[in-house]
Design an enzyme around this catalytic site. Structure first.
Site, PDB file in Angstrom:
ATOM      1  N   PHE A 134       6.645 -20.441  38.509  1.00  0.00           N
ATOM      2  CA  PHE A 134       5.627 -21.351  39.047  1.00  0.00           C
ATOM      3  C   PHE A 134       4.251 -20.705  38.795  1.00  0.00           C
ATOM      4  O   PHE A 134       3.444 -20.527  39.693  1.00  0.00           O
ATOM      5  CB  PHE A 134       5.832 -21.629  40.542  1.00  0.00           C
ATOM      6  CG  PHE A 134       7.215 -22.120  40.895  1.00  0.00           C
ATOM      7  CD1 PHE A 134       7.514 -23.486  40.829  1.00  0.00           C
ATOM      8  CD2 PHE A 134       8.220 -21.235  41.269  1.00  0.00           C
ATOM      9  CE1 PHE A 134       8.789 -23.945  41.149  1.00  0.00           C
ATOM     10  CE2 PHE A 134       9.493 -21.688  41.583  1.00  0.00           C
ATOM     11  CZ  PHE A 134       9.780 -23.047  41.529  1.00  0.00           C
ATOM     12  N   ASP A 190       6.544 -22.336  33.988  1.00  0.00           N
ATOM     13  CA  ASP A 190       5.986 -23.459  34.743  1.00  0.00           C
ATOM     14  C   ASP A 190       6.444 -24.768  34.097  1.00  0.00           C
ATOM     15  O   ASP A 190       6.796 -24.801  32.920  1.00  0.00           O
ATOM     16  CB  ASP A 190       4.447 -23.399  34.753  1.00  0.00           C
ATOM     17  CG  ASP A 190       3.845 -24.177  35.919  1.00  0.00           C
ATOM     18  OD1 ASP A 190       3.529 -23.564  36.957  1.00  0.00           O
ATOM     19  OD2 ASP A 190       3.710 -25.423  35.800  1.00  0.00           O
ATOM     20  N   ALA A 197      11.972 -24.725  36.936  1.00  0.00           N
ATOM     21  CA  ALA A 197      12.404 -23.388  37.354  1.00  0.00           C
ATOM     22  C   ALA A 197      13.842 -23.393  37.867  1.00  0.00           C
ATOM     23  O   ALA A 197      14.593 -22.442  37.636  1.00  0.00           O
ATOM     24  CB  ALA A 197      11.467 -22.870  38.443  1.00  0.00           C
ATOM     25  N   CYS A 242       3.520 -22.170  50.516  1.00  0.00           N
ATOM     26  CA  CYS A 242       2.266 -22.771  50.979  1.00  0.00           C
ATOM     27  C   CYS A 242       2.566 -24.039  51.788  1.00  0.00           C
ATOM     28  O   CYS A 242       1.728 -24.921  51.899  1.00  0.00           O
ATOM     29  CB  CYS A 242       1.319 -23.039  49.820  1.00  0.00           C
ATOM     30  SG  CYS A 242       2.027 -24.046  48.521  1.00  0.00           S
TER      31      CYS A 242
HETATM   32  N1  SAH Z   1       1.172 -19.106  40.969  1.00  0.00           N
HETATM   33  C1  SAH Z   1       0.131 -20.007  40.572  1.00  0.00           C
HETATM   34  C2  SAH Z   1       0.056 -21.238  41.423  1.00  0.00           C
HETATM   35  C3  SAH Z   1       1.333 -22.033  41.505  1.00  0.00           C
HETATM   36  S1  SAH Z   1       1.137 -23.691  42.030  1.00  0.00           S
HETATM   37  C4  SAH Z   1      -1.195 -19.281  40.514  1.00  0.00           C
HETATM   38  O1  SAH Z   1      -1.269 -18.123  40.936  1.00  0.00           O
HETATM   39  O2  SAH Z   1      -2.179 -19.850  40.053  1.00  0.00           O
HETATM   40  C5  SAH Z   1       2.711 -24.353  41.727  1.00  0.00           C
HETATM   41  C6  SAH Z   1       3.053 -24.541  40.263  1.00  0.00           C
HETATM   42  O3  SAH Z   1       4.423 -24.945  40.197  1.00  0.00           O
HETATM   43  C7  SAH Z   1       2.274 -25.607  39.528  1.00  0.00           C
HETATM   44  O4  SAH Z   1       1.680 -25.040  38.392  1.00  0.00           O
HETATM   45  C8  SAH Z   1       3.330 -26.650  39.076  1.00  0.00           C
HETATM   46  O5  SAH Z   1       3.078 -27.124  37.763  1.00  0.00           O
HETATM   47  C9  SAH Z   1       4.582 -25.824  39.093  1.00  0.00           C
HETATM   48  N2  SAH Z   1       5.844 -26.532  39.344  1.00  0.00           N
HETATM   49  C10 SAH Z   1       6.120 -27.497  40.260  1.00  0.00           C
HETATM   50  N3  SAH Z   1       7.426 -27.794  40.265  1.00  0.00           N
HETATM   51  C11 SAH Z   1       8.017 -26.992  39.320  1.00  0.00           C
HETATM   52  C12 SAH Z   1       9.359 -26.804  38.869  1.00  0.00           C
HETATM   53  N4  SAH Z   1      10.373 -27.501  39.397  1.00  0.00           N
HETATM   54  N5  SAH Z   1       9.576 -25.881  37.901  1.00  0.00           N
HETATM   55  C13 SAH Z   1       8.583 -25.166  37.381  1.00  0.00           C
HETATM   56  N6  SAH Z   1       7.291 -25.292  37.779  1.00  0.00           N
HETATM   57  C14 SAH Z   1       7.017 -26.186  38.736  1.00  0.00           C
END
Ligand code: SAH
Length: 406
Positions: free
Chosen positions: A234, A256, A290, A350
């Site tokens: 993520f 991601d 993920a 979060c």
């Molecule tokens: N760690 C990041 C913020 C993460 S926000 C930082 O430090 O900037 C959450 C992220 O999860 C987003 O980019 C979104 O695109 C991704 N996301 C949401 N559902 C997901 C999934 N099932 N598999 C992979 N990525 C996912």
């Protein structure tokens, strides 16, 4: 703020009255006992107690279950541009300690927690992004702009609207990603965080373009990364990944579901190529879900010295909590399966609806069920520019833990 809008006299039910007296910034629709006439978004609502004494003044939003957001309580006072300047100035003062940290991207106003409910301002170098979580601020945008220009003198101010505001705002007047002041950005804006250079898409990036709330946690990741193979799941635009690389990681995998976010992660590595460690680390971007990719990496025999899990809020509403807990459990187990002996797990949540205590317990239970002994080193919350001013403001928690050798 222009006080030309109608003022609404509002009487509250006892429970809502007590909450306001205690300093809670929200009045739900059910908390309103009497409202003389229907109000427009952004009207000032003057709240009275049972004895008709002044309680507080807030912004009215007829489209939101949070019907009034409290601006001021105690004794009556005028809510005008001078008041707004005072609140914004105080918010800026609270960020003084960020100066000198080589950080030019940070949160200037954190909504309710800075006494400006539903209203966020993030700074990215000389650009500001105003993000609204209630349409009640829309009629006051001119006042907001004038104060921000006076206090900060930004090169540009962008407007971002939450999904709920987008649904009710007149699109011919206000659009998500609109430039309110200065030139439209020709591309992402570059800013610095603890000396690292990152880009943020202020027009259509997630949140306001970057997850500024993870700054301190990224610095902790940097401190644990030396020599290791790191998985940043993520990853969004690779915030944790670039810090891990500067911390001496041998290889970094950013995972991601968003292709544009991963493309930005690649560029964020490029923006920091002058750092020897960043240029020496090998970086790989993996696009996909993920929940599917982590088991695939496990089956391929890939193992990591650190796994960062920073998923989106799985539980935004109370009814989503049971499902969210199941999702956290799954992703935590999948992450643990990829960790080498003595590896470090960094798990963030979060979701406002899931407390730090519940989350830490969940991490420990999941590890026990997977047969991995886990030692929690730190549980962190919010960085200084994301103060917590009321219970619902404490949304971020992050667990740093090491798994045993055995
Ligand atoms: N760690 C990041 C913020 C993460 S926000 C930082 O430090 O900037 C959450 C992220 O999860 C987003 O980019 C979104 O695109 C991704 N996301 C949401 N559902 C997901 C999934 N099932 N598999 C992979 N990525 C996912």
């Amino acid at each position: 703020m222009r006080s030309t809008g109608k003022r609404l006299a509002v009487h509250l039910h006892p429970r809502a009255e007590r909450a306001v007296k205690r300093g809670h910034p929200w009045v739900y629709a059910e908390g309103i006992r009497r409202l003389r006439h229907g109000g427009q978004p952004g009207d000032l609502a003057v709240m009275f107690d049972r004895e008709n004494r002044f309680l507080a003044i807030g912004l009215y939003d007829p489209a939101s279950p949070i019907r009034i957001r409290v601006l001021h309580r105690g004794s009556p006072r005028k809510i005008d541009e001078e008041w707004l300047l005072g609140r914004l100035g105080a918010s800026l003062d609270r960020r003084q300690e960020l100066r000198g940290q080589d950080t030019t991207g940070f949160r200037v106003v954190h909504g309710e927690n800075d006494g400006l409910p539903g209203f966020v301002v993030d700074r990215y170098d000389s650009s500001l992004v105003v993000k609204l979580y209630t349409s009640a601020w829309l009629p006051h945008l001119q006042a907001v702009l004038s104060c921000l220009k006076d206090l900060i003198g930004p090169e540009r101010v962008m407007l971002r609207l939450s999904r709920t505001v987008q649904a009710v705002a007149d699109p011919s007047a206000f659009a998500d990603g609109q430039t309110l002041h200065g030139e439209e950005p020709s591309g992402p804006v570059i800013f610095r965080e603890n000396g690292l250079r990152f880009e943020a898409d202020l027009v259509s990036g997630q949140k306001t373009g970057f997850f500024l709330d993870q700054r301190d946690n990224r610095a902790l990741v940097e401190g644990h990364a030396s020599g290791g193979a790191i998985l940043d799941a993520f990853s969004y635009t690779g915030g944790f990944s670039v810090y891990a690389a500067r911390g001496g990681a041998r290889s970094v995998t950013s995972l991601d579901a968003s292709r544009p976010a991963l493309a930005a992660a690649e560029r964020n590595f490029a923006h920091n190529r002058d750092d020897r460690n960043v240029s020496a680390a090998s970086h790989r971007a993996l696009e996909g879900d993920a929940f599917e990719l982590l088991p695939r990496l496990r089956d391929e025999g890939r193992r990591f010295d650190m796994v960062v899990l920073d998923p989106p809020a799985f539980a935004k509403a109370a009814r989503e909590v049971p499902r969210a807990l199941r999702s956290y459990r799954t992703i935590l187990r999948q992450g643990l399966e990829l960790l080498r002996a003595r590896g470090v797990l960094v798990a963030a949540s979060c979701s406002t609806r899931i407390s730090a205590t519940v989350f830490v317990e969940l991490v420990q239970e999941t590890a026990a069920a997977a047969g991995r002994a886990l030692h929690v080193h730190h549980v962190t919350g919010h960085p200084a520019d994301h103060p917590v001013g009321f219970p619902e403001g404490a949304y971020l928690k992050c667990v740093f833990a090491r798994v045993d050798a055995g």
